[in-house]
Design a protein around this motif. Sequence first.
Motif, short mmCIF file in Angstrom:
data_model
loop_
_atom_site.label_atom_id
_atom_site.label_comp_id
_atom_site.label_asym_id
_atom_site.label_seq_id
_atom_site.Cartn_x
_atom_site.Cartn_y
_atom_site.Cartn_z
N ALA A 20 -6.33 -2.45 10.62
CA ALA A 20 -5.19 -2.43 9.71
C ALA A 20 -4.69 -1.01 9.48
CB ALA A 20 -5.58 -3.09 8.38
N ALA A 21 -5.62 -0.09 9.23
CA ALA A 21 -5.23 1.30 8.99
C ALA A 21 -4.58 1.92 10.22
CB ALA A 21 -6.45 2.12 8.56
N LEU A 22 -5.14 1.65 11.39
CA LEU A 22 -4.58 2.20 12.62
C LEU A 22 -3.19 1.62 12.88
CD1 LEU A 22 -5.03 4.02 15.07
CD2 LEU A 22 -6.09 2.07 16.23
N GLU A 49 5.22 -4.10 14.67
CA GLU A 49 4.22 -5.01 14.10
C GLU A 49 3.17 -4.27 13.29
OE1 GLU A 49 5.34 -5.15 17.21
OE2 GLU A 49 6.51 -6.99 16.98
N GLY A 50 3.07 -2.96 13.46
CA GLY A 50 2.07 -2.20 12.70
C GLY A 50 2.26 -2.28 11.20
N GLY A 51 3.50 -2.57 10.77
CA GLY A 51 3.74 -2.71 9.33
C GLY A 51 2.97 -3.86 8.72
N TYR A 52 2.57 -4.81 9.54
CA TYR A 52 1.80 -5.95 9.04
C TYR A 52 0.32 -5.60 8.82
CZ TYR A 52 5.77 -9.01 9.95
OH TYR A 52 7.00 -9.61 9.93
N GLY A 53 -0.04 -4.36 9.11
CA GLY A 53 -1.40 -3.94 8.79
C GLY A 53 -1.69 -4.06 7.30
N VAL A 54 -0.66 -3.83 6.47
CA VAL A 54 -0.85 -3.98 5.03
C VAL A 54 -1.16 -5.43 4.68
CG1 VAL A 54 0.24 -3.69 2.77
CG2 VAL A 54 0.67 -2.03 4.58
N TRP A 265 -16.54 2.52 12.40
CA TRP A 265 -16.35 3.85 11.81
C TRP A 265 -14.95 3.98 11.24
CZ3 TRP A 265 -12.76 7.34 14.01
CH2 TRP A 265 -12.71 8.60 13.38
N LEU A 266 -13.96 3.51 11.98
CA LEU A 266 -12.58 3.57 11.51
C LEU A 266 -12.41 2.78 10.21
CD1 LEU A 266 -9.79 4.70 12.30
CD2 LEU A 266 -9.38 2.56 13.54
N GLY A 267 -13.08 1.62 10.12
CA GLY A 267 -13.03 0.85 8.89
C GLY A 267 -13.63 1.60 7.72
N GLY A 268 -14.68 2.38 7.99
CA GLY A 268 -15.33 3.15 6.93
C GLY A 268 -14.45 4.24 6.36
N ILE A 269 -13.54 4.78 7.16
CA ILE A 269 -12.66 5.85 6.68
C ILE A 269 -11.24 5.34 6.42
CG2 ILE A 269 -13.99 7.57 7.95
CD1 ILE A 269 -11.61 7.75 9.93
N SER A 270 -11.05 4.02 6.46
CA SER A 270 -9.70 3.45 6.43
C SER A 270 -8.93 3.76 5.15
CB SER A 270 -9.76 1.93 6.66
OG SER A 270 -10.53 1.30 5.66
N TYR A 271 -9.62 3.78 4.02
CA TYR A 271 -8.91 4.03 2.76
C TYR A 271 -8.36 5.45 2.73
CZ TYR A 271 -7.99 4.24 -2.29
OH TYR A 271 -7.39 4.39 -3.52
N ALA A 272 -9.19 6.43 3.07
CA ALA A 272 -8.73 7.82 3.11
C ALA A 272 -7.65 8.00 4.17
CB ALA A 272 -9.91 8.75 3.38
N LEU A 273 -7.80 7.33 5.31
CA LEU A 273 -6.80 7.43 6.37
C LEU A 273 -5.47 6.86 5.89
CD1 LEU A 273 -6.13 8.08 9.33
CD2 LEU A 273 -6.91 5.78 9.93
N TYR A 274 -5.52 5.74 5.23
CA TYR A 274 -4.29 5.10 4.73
C TYR A 274 -3.59 6.02 3.73
CZ TYR A 274 -1.23 1.61 2.60
OH TYR A 274 -0.13 0.92 2.15
#
Length: 347
Positions: A20-22, A49-54, A265-274
């Motif tokens: 989702a973040a990516l 379609e990346g907008g649907y990550g939210v 790993w990406l999921g673990g940093i997803s909030y900060a990345l977002y």
Amino acid sequence: MSGAAPKIRLQSLDIMRGLAALAVLLFHYSVILPRFAPAARPIPIAFEEGGYGVHLFFIVSGFVILMSLERSTASQFLISRFTRLYPVYWLACLLTFAVLTSSHWIAYSVSAGEFLINLTMMQSFVRVGAVDGVYWSLAYELGFYAFLFTALRLGGARIVSILPHYMVAGAALFSVAAPYIPHPLHLLLMLNQYADLFGCGLALYLLRTRGFSLAQAAILPATPLVEALYDGWHGLIVVGLIVLAMSFACLTRWQPGRLARPLIWLGGISYALYLTHQMLGYALIAHLQELGVGPWVSFAVALGCALLLAHLLTHYWERPVSAWMKRRLTAWAARVRTPLAARAPSG
């Protein structure tokens, strides 16, 4: 709310968060960039379609927040949400505000007063501009937390099974009733166009923990149908695929292998990345292109920097600061409860 519910840790949910973040990052860098950095050239591929990550984030929240509520007391839940959301948000807000006020690469600005209101995370509730555009979704998250917390406190576990249906209905009705629902009640009462996504996450959690129920299973196909009211066939198809992926992640026994570790790993940093990728990334891309760097290279550098910054913020700020705050607030809550319990009448 109690500690009786079994603990669930699904690495597949971490993968969903990471994807989702990516997806949101790719959407912003390939589609939205020119709105904020008019001089910068985006990569010649538009990942709409990346907008649907939210949307995916909201479904994941529906799953994990109900799980958290069922495992926690009221004070534990409030402390865990506060310490999870705010520490890295404050730092992200400060970094973004500093870049917005000190650079000329982004056609967007906020005042010091707006920045201070943003630190509360309540800017959308009081109609104040956000420091970063991605913060819009936080209002829906906070509204969902408040709604679910209040509903379970007032109605108890017996009403949980009807909440997904209420939220899907709320999203469907909002398509015609929006002008009649005063701000910010549409957030707090889950009468908004994204309520069905949170309801879908609730239904997935109930199917995972309570077993199959036709009533809850019906929420899964209903969710993309409601999205069609807002985004037509495109929304129906994309959200339908998201619901299928989430159903697989939540309702099967699939365990990610080694190849999935980068996504975990990406999921673990997803909030900060977002929180940090958008405005900071736009500024970096615009600056690099001003120096003569092409769109693909500037995109790749911004992506790498966004991932590195999110990793550093997560591991060297968010996690240690959140843990420290959680210990202090938990100890304070225990001290407050002790004299209250001593004053309570016995017998």
